[in-house]
Design a protein around this motif. Sequence first.
Motif, mmCIF file in Angstrom:
data_model
loop_
_atom_site.group_PDB
_atom_site.id
_atom_site.type_symbol
_atom_site.label_atom_id
_atom_site.label_comp_id
_atom_site.label_asym_id
_atom_site.label_seq_id
_atom_site.Cartn_x
_atom_site.Cartn_y
_atom_site.Cartn_z
ATOM 1 N N MET A 164 -7.570 2.466 -3.318
ATOM 2 C CA MET A 164 -7.309 1.112 -3.794
ATOM 3 C C MET A 164 -6.120 0.490 -3.063
ATOM 4 N N VAL A 165 -5.071 1.262 -2.886
ATOM 5 C CA VAL A 165 -3.880 0.735 -2.205
ATOM 6 C C VAL A 165 -4.189 0.448 -0.729
ATOM 7 N N ASP A 166 -4.973 1.328 -0.095
ATOM 8 C CA ASP A 166 -5.350 1.089 1.299
ATOM 9 C C ASP A 166 -6.149 -0.208 1.437
ATOM 10 N N ALA A 167 -6.863 -0.586 0.355
ATOM 11 C CA ALA A 167 -7.621 -1.843 0.366
ATOM 12 C C ALA A 167 -6.767 -3.018 -0.100
ATOM 13 N N LEU A 168 -5.429 -2.782 -0.201
ATOM 14 C CA LEU A 168 -4.421 -3.807 -0.509
ATOM 15 C C LEU A 168 -4.372 -4.202 -1.985
ATOM 16 N N PHE A 169 -4.882 -3.366 -2.883
ATOM 17 C CA PHE A 169 -4.696 -3.592 -4.312
ATOM 18 C C PHE A 169 -3.312 -3.113 -4.739
ATOM 19 N N TRP A 170 -2.821 -3.672 -5.838
ATOM 20 C CA TRP A 170 -1.637 -3.140 -6.506
ATOM 21 C C TRP A 170 -2.081 -2.465 -7.798
ATOM 22 N N HIS A 172 -1.194 -0.618 -11.512
ATOM 23 C CA HIS A 172 -0.205 -0.578 -12.603
ATOM 24 C C HIS A 172 0.293 0.853 -12.776
ATOM 25 N N GLU A 173 1.613 1.032 -12.765
ATOM 26 C CA GLU A 173 2.164 2.391 -12.820
ATOM 27 C C GLU A 173 1.856 3.100 -14.134
ATOM 28 N N GLN A 174 1.666 2.344 -15.220
ATOM 29 C CA GLN A 174 1.468 2.975 -16.526
ATOM 30 C C GLN A 174 0.001 3.027 -16.955
ATOM 31 N N LEU A 175 -0.903 2.471 -16.156
ATOM 32 C CA LEU A 175 -2.327 2.452 -16.492
ATOM 33 C C LEU A 175 -3.100 2.884 -15.247
ATOM 34 N N TRP A 176 -3.492 4.153 -15.184
ATOM 35 C CA TRP A 176 -4.062 4.697 -13.947
ATOM 36 C C TRP A 176 -5.298 3.946 -13.476
ATOM 37 N N TRP A 177 -6.009 3.270 -14.359
ATOM 38 C CA TRP A 177 -7.263 2.600 -14.022
ATOM 39 C C TRP A 177 -7.085 1.163 -13.548
ATOM 40 N N HIS A 178 -5.914 0.567 -13.739
ATOM 41 C CA HIS A 178 -5.728 -0.878 -13.578
ATOM 42 C C HIS A 178 -5.228 -1.242 -12.181
ATOM 43 N N TYR A 179 -5.995 -2.155 -11.532
ATOM 44 C CA TYR A 179 -5.615 -2.636 -10.207
ATOM 45 C C TYR A 179 -5.792 -4.152 -10.144
ATOM 46 N N GLU A 180 -4.925 -4.785 -9.347
ATOM 47 C CA GLU A 180 -4.964 -6.245 -9.206
ATOM 48 C C GLU A 180 -4.935 -6.627 -7.732
ATOM 49 N N TYR A 181 -5.427 -7.847 -7.486
ATOM 50 C CA TYR A 181 -5.424 -8.378 -6.125
ATOM 51 C C TYR A 181 -5.273 -9.886 -6.203
ATOM 52 N N ALA A 182 -4.320 -10.424 -5.449
ATOM 53 C CA ALA A 182 -4.108 -11.872 -5.328
ATOM 54 C C ALA A 182 -3.623 -12.530 -6.612
ATOM 55 N N ALA A 187 1.412 -10.387 -6.113
ATOM 56 C CA ALA A 187 2.262 -11.007 -5.098
ATOM 57 C C ALA A 187 3.705 -10.550 -5.241
ATOM 58 N N ARG A 188 4.192 -10.451 -6.480
ATOM 59 C CA ARG A 188 5.573 -10.036 -6.705
ATOM 60 C C ARG A 188 5.788 -8.574 -6.335
ATOM 61 N N ARG A 189 4.841 -7.695 -6.732
ATOM 62 C CA ARG A 189 5.051 -6.259 -6.581
ATOM 63 C C ARG A 189 4.721 -5.746 -5.174
ATOM 64 N N ARG A 190 3.730 -6.348 -4.551
ATOM 65 C CA ARG A 190 3.280 -5.801 -3.273
ATOM 66 C C ARG A 190 3.764 -6.607 -2.073
ATOM 67 N N HIS A 191 3.955 -7.922 -2.252
ATOM 68 C CA HIS A 191 4.285 -8.775 -1.123
ATOM 69 C C HIS A 191 5.414 -9.723 -1.486
ATOM 70 N N ASN A 192 5.839 -10.429 -0.486
ATOM 71 C CA ASN A 192 6.776 -11.522 -0.691
ATOM 72 C C ASN A 192 5.998 -12.706 -1.249
ATOM 73 N N ALA A 193 6.338 -13.140 -2.467
ATOM 74 C CA ALA A 193 5.560 -14.167 -3.147
ATOM 75 C C ALA A 193 5.438 -15.443 -2.336
ATOM 76 N N SER A 194 6.489 -15.802 -1.591
ATOM 77 C CA SER A 194 6.439 -17.056 -0.851
ATOM 78 C C SER A 194 5.432 -16.999 0.292
#
Length: 618
Positions: A164-170, A172-182, A187-194
């Motif tokens: 999932m991370v290799d596919a650029l998902f972020w 959730h550290e406390q929920l092993w199943w939960h991933y987000e994109y865009a 944006a805050r956790r993986r990239h520079n929001a701006s």
Amino acid sequence: MSTLRPVVGVRPVLLYHLRDVPGAASLPFVAECLLDPLLEAAHALAELEDGTELILLDAHRTQTTQRRVAAEAVSYLTSFRADLSDEERKRLAFELVGDPDGAFPHGTGGAIAVTLARDGRIVDMGTDFGDLGQRSHRDYFDQEAETEHEQQIARDRRTLDKAMVDALFWGHEQLWWHYEYATERWARRRHNASVVRDAQLADVRSAPDVEGPAARPPLVPARYSLWRAGVGHPFLSVEEGAAARDSGGHYYVRHSHPGGDALAEFLAREVLDANEVVLTASGHAAVAHAVRALAEAGADPGGDGERNTKNGRSRQRKAIAPSKLLMANDVYRGSRDIFLKWVDPTDQSAAIEVKIVDRERLLEAIDQTIDIVYVDSPSNWFIKCHDLGALAKAASQAKAKLVVDVTLQPCQRALCSGADLVVCSLSKDVSLGHTMAGAIAGNDPKVLGKIRALMLDWGELITAETAHAIHQHAFSLRDRLFAQTTKVGLVRQALERHSAVDRVQAVDPEMCNGLTGSQLTFQLKEAEQGTMLERIVGQRALDPGACLHLARTFGAVFTTLEHLASREKIASEYRPKINRGTVRLGLGCEPAEQIIGELMFSLDATAVQPNRRQTAVV
């Protein structure tokens, strides 16, 4: 704004839908921008060569569902975090699962819940989806693994996370199943929001309204175009047929078609062992015409009675006693409904009194009061064959006529066994579900001539397009039935080994010319699993790569299944009531291993239940 699109290519097991959570979607949707990275992760896992597969547990979520999820999170924290104030518990819950009144990630289409399957079995990842305890923290088993099984859980979580991370998902550290994109959090956790501001998903959207079978795209593009091009229609009354005929150029009432005669000749010679075959609009229409023609035997065109001048024809009929029709109680409910429509006291020439008896009492119920015996063999739900020879002998002794419906597969040589008429749906095995028609076969030209005249009255004739489509597929029928017999045996063996299955039934090949056709049924030990089985299969309704489909017709190109008890109204009216765990399966043309693999996976997934016991603190 990113559009929501259906997920195709990743197998869904949408747990909120299976658990009857209010508002839970039955089809998986995500923001359009998620599709490519999601498929990238799925392909990466599939390339591991150990049978690993990405499974989708949750995707776009409605606000109704989100309110329930958030409320359960607050309730959990109330039980395990007494040190927090109500406001602090609410804030922590919303940090974990999202604020239902804000731009919660699942509502934007930017969040998914995923897990792994291996060799068709969902992997144990240490906790249930939705568990908010410490064991759900992504790295918990990296620190706490004490057994080989727990070490495998840690490895599987790392495998999932890497893909999932290799596919650029972020994640959730406390929920092993939960991933987000865009999303904003991504944006805050993986990239520079701006930098990624324009790619953020910040608005909650509603999924497209595509729920229900009517919204599913045609599995075969030409399938319904043939229907629209001119398949005949089973009118419920002569008046309806007359109105269609008078409307000018209506395709239902063409009286001759090139190809229809050729199809009838082929079916008579190669399929139904008959001297003559008459074609009509559907399997139900075939049954109706066959029985109505036999019931009109007592009509006297020269007698006194009401003159019928509808549709430009003149006939005189005299009132007669209703013909008495006997059937077993295993006839499919839809056919029984048609029978009830035939009992029309205003049309005495075709009035029919229907008597239904238990299957086991059918032979002894045939006496001199019976005019017509109608059986469905093999029976639709019970997949049992009648002894047609014994029935024909009893009917002949009682001077009654025997009509046999061989809808499931035309394998029983009914006319050779003594039946007077055979009716067959051409909408299933014969035409592979591509179009709709029915056939009536027999050896008595007088009876077949009467049926042809009756069909002209009702305007139920098939078109050239329909006859051509059926003719093409019918040539492969015998070979397909031989192949399906082998396939049924393989699927039956697999089902009999599955822990959720109690019993499997298939057609007796000895009574069907050595063939079983493509049908079988099985009983689930827990009837409730049948409903979940249908839901799991339905969750892939928009995926053209799916192997299993909810039933439209049985005996078609694609494998279909139906759990009757899932439709409470139909199940409650069916007599006799079948076992509530009964699932009917019609095998299509997919490879046996593909059918078995998806069926086993779906059965396994029905056992996925929520574990409401939360034993650890967040």
